[in-house]
Design an enzyme around this catalytic site. Structure first.
Site, PDB file in Angstrom:
ATOM      1  N   LYS A 117      -7.844   1.657  -2.715  1.00  0.00           N
ATOM      2  CA  LYS A 117      -7.406   1.178  -1.393  1.00  0.00           C
ATOM      3  C   LYS A 117      -7.446   2.310  -0.379  1.00  0.00           C
ATOM      4  O   LYS A 117      -7.918   2.142   0.762  1.00  0.00           O
ATOM      5  CB  LYS A 117      -5.995   0.591  -1.487  1.00  0.00           C
ATOM      6  CG  LYS A 117      -5.386   0.148  -0.143  1.00  0.00           C
ATOM      7  CD  LYS A 117      -6.126  -1.015   0.466  1.00  0.00           C
ATOM      8  CE  LYS A 117      -5.555  -1.419   1.816  1.00  0.00           C
ATOM      9  NZ  LYS A 117      -4.221  -2.064   1.709  1.00  0.00           N
ATOM     10  N   THR A 147       0.859  -1.179   0.000  1.00  0.00           N
ATOM     11  CA  THR A 147       0.000   0.000   0.000  1.00  0.00           C
ATOM     12  C   THR A 147       0.895   1.228   0.000  1.00  0.00           C
ATOM     13  O   THR A 147       1.606   1.490   0.976  1.00  0.00           O
ATOM     14  CB  THR A 147      -0.928   0.013   1.229  1.00  0.00           C
ATOM     15  OG1 THR A 147      -1.758  -1.150   1.196  1.00  0.00           O
ATOM     16  CG2 THR A 147      -1.814   1.244   1.222  1.00  0.00           C
ATOM     17  N   LYS A 179      -1.010   4.709   8.716  1.00  0.00           N
ATOM     18  CA  LYS A 179      -0.238   4.882   7.478  1.00  0.00           C
ATOM     19  C   LYS A 179      -1.175   5.055   6.288  1.00  0.00           C
ATOM     20  O   LYS A 179      -1.005   5.956   5.458  1.00  0.00           O
ATOM     21  CB  LYS A 179       0.657   3.674   7.251  1.00  0.00           C
ATOM     22  CG  LYS A 179       1.339   3.641   5.884  1.00  0.00           C
ATOM     23  CD  LYS A 179       1.766   2.238   5.517  1.00  0.00           C
ATOM     24  CE  LYS A 179       2.072   2.133   4.033  1.00  0.00           C
ATOM     25  NZ  LYS A 179       2.308   0.758   3.585  1.00  0.00           N
TER      26      LYS A 179
END
Length: 293
Positions: free
Chosen positions: A162, A87, A237
């Site tokens: 995402k 990611t 994050k």
């Protein structure tokens, strides 16, 4: 069957690589720290990638993905497909893809949803950005690691969806925690709360799968002292990546910002290693504003 170099064998990468090996692919892995059993291990990323048709990276951040992919394309310019399941920022994915194309190879971004359980069980959801032909080449491998594989368009779009997904998830988890705590203080048994809400319009993955109260859902991290399926530090994050994307596109994400602030406080308080659903403890400890609502 395909020869795959798998770079990054952490909590997510190791079970994903194992599933590829069990599906019959030749898999050589490399990780600086993790040395899982059941996978052929190489002494370096370059050694893992030697003669590989496909290189898969599963790394903590975009800077490392960039470093590894750049190193591999420079060490061996043989055209191959690079699949990044990390990611990272949308802009990073697009920049890495540009570099890979200049080196004569192909790149797709394919971040995942489903956590460690999904990686272990081969039930991950892959969201993929890249050219149609590259997606088609990668899909058989992704199917061996996941139960949902969706082509989302151009390079970077996998990372885009995402970021959006995890921003939604973070907000859901926080508001669910608030509602659970409110319900308990109003006299509701959490089991009755679950029975109603899980069949009503307020239901969500945060409740039906990741309920933050022990005893409500089998397999929930709450049953195991919030041992992470997806750690709070990783959620932070991903939220920061979403906030970067919001800034870059001029999008006002008020609830996303609020969730980012709450997870930042939670992680800074030393809880980053807990599952992100443990945010309920911060809600339990908080007090309403002095002026009331």
């Amino acid at each position: 069957m395909t020869t795959v170099a798998f770079i990054g064998l952490g909590n997510m990468g190791a079970p994903m690589a194992t599933n590829l090996s069990q599906a019959g692919h030749t898999v050589r892995g490399f990780d600086l720290v993790s040395k899982p059993s059941g996978i052929e291990l190489a002494d370096s990323a370059e050694a893992a990638a030697a003669d590989a048709d496909v290189v898969i990276t599963s790394l903590p951040n975009g800077m490392l993905v960039d470093q590894v992919v750049t190193s591999l394309t420079e060490a061996d310019p043989t055209p191959r497909l690079y699949i990044d399941v990390s990611t990272i920022a949308v802009s990073q994915a697009r920049e890495i893809a540009r570099k890979v194309a200049e080196a004569g190879s192909r790149f797709i971004d394919a971040p995942v949803s489903g956590g460690i359980v999904g990686a272990t069980n081969g039930t991950l959801a892959f969201m993929v950005g890249g050219a149609e032909e590259d997606f088609a080449a990668a899909k058989p491998l992704l199917v061996d690691m996941g139960s949902s594989v969706t082509h989302c368009g151009a390079i970077g779009n996998g990372q885009a969806v995402k970021a959006c997904n995890n921003m939604i998830l973070a907000v859901h988890q926080i508001v669910l925690a608030e509602a659970l705590v409110l319900g308990q203080r109003l006299g509701l048994d959490p089991r009755d709360f679950f029975e109603v809400i899980s069949h009503a319009t307020g239901n969500s993955w945060a409740l039906s799968v990741n309920a933050p109260v022990p005893g409500l859902v089998e397999g929930s991290p709450a049953n195991h002292e919030f041992a992470p399926g997806f750690a709070a530090a990783l959620m932070l994050k991903d939220l920061n990546l979403a906030m970067q994307a919001a800034h870059d596109t001029g999008t006002d994400t008020a609830l996303g910002r609020a969730a980012t602030e709450q997870y930042a406080e939670f992680v800074e308080a030393g809880h980053g290693g807990l599952d992100f659903s443990a945010i309920i403890s911060a809600v339990e400890a908080s007090q309403p504003p002095a002026a009331g609502w």
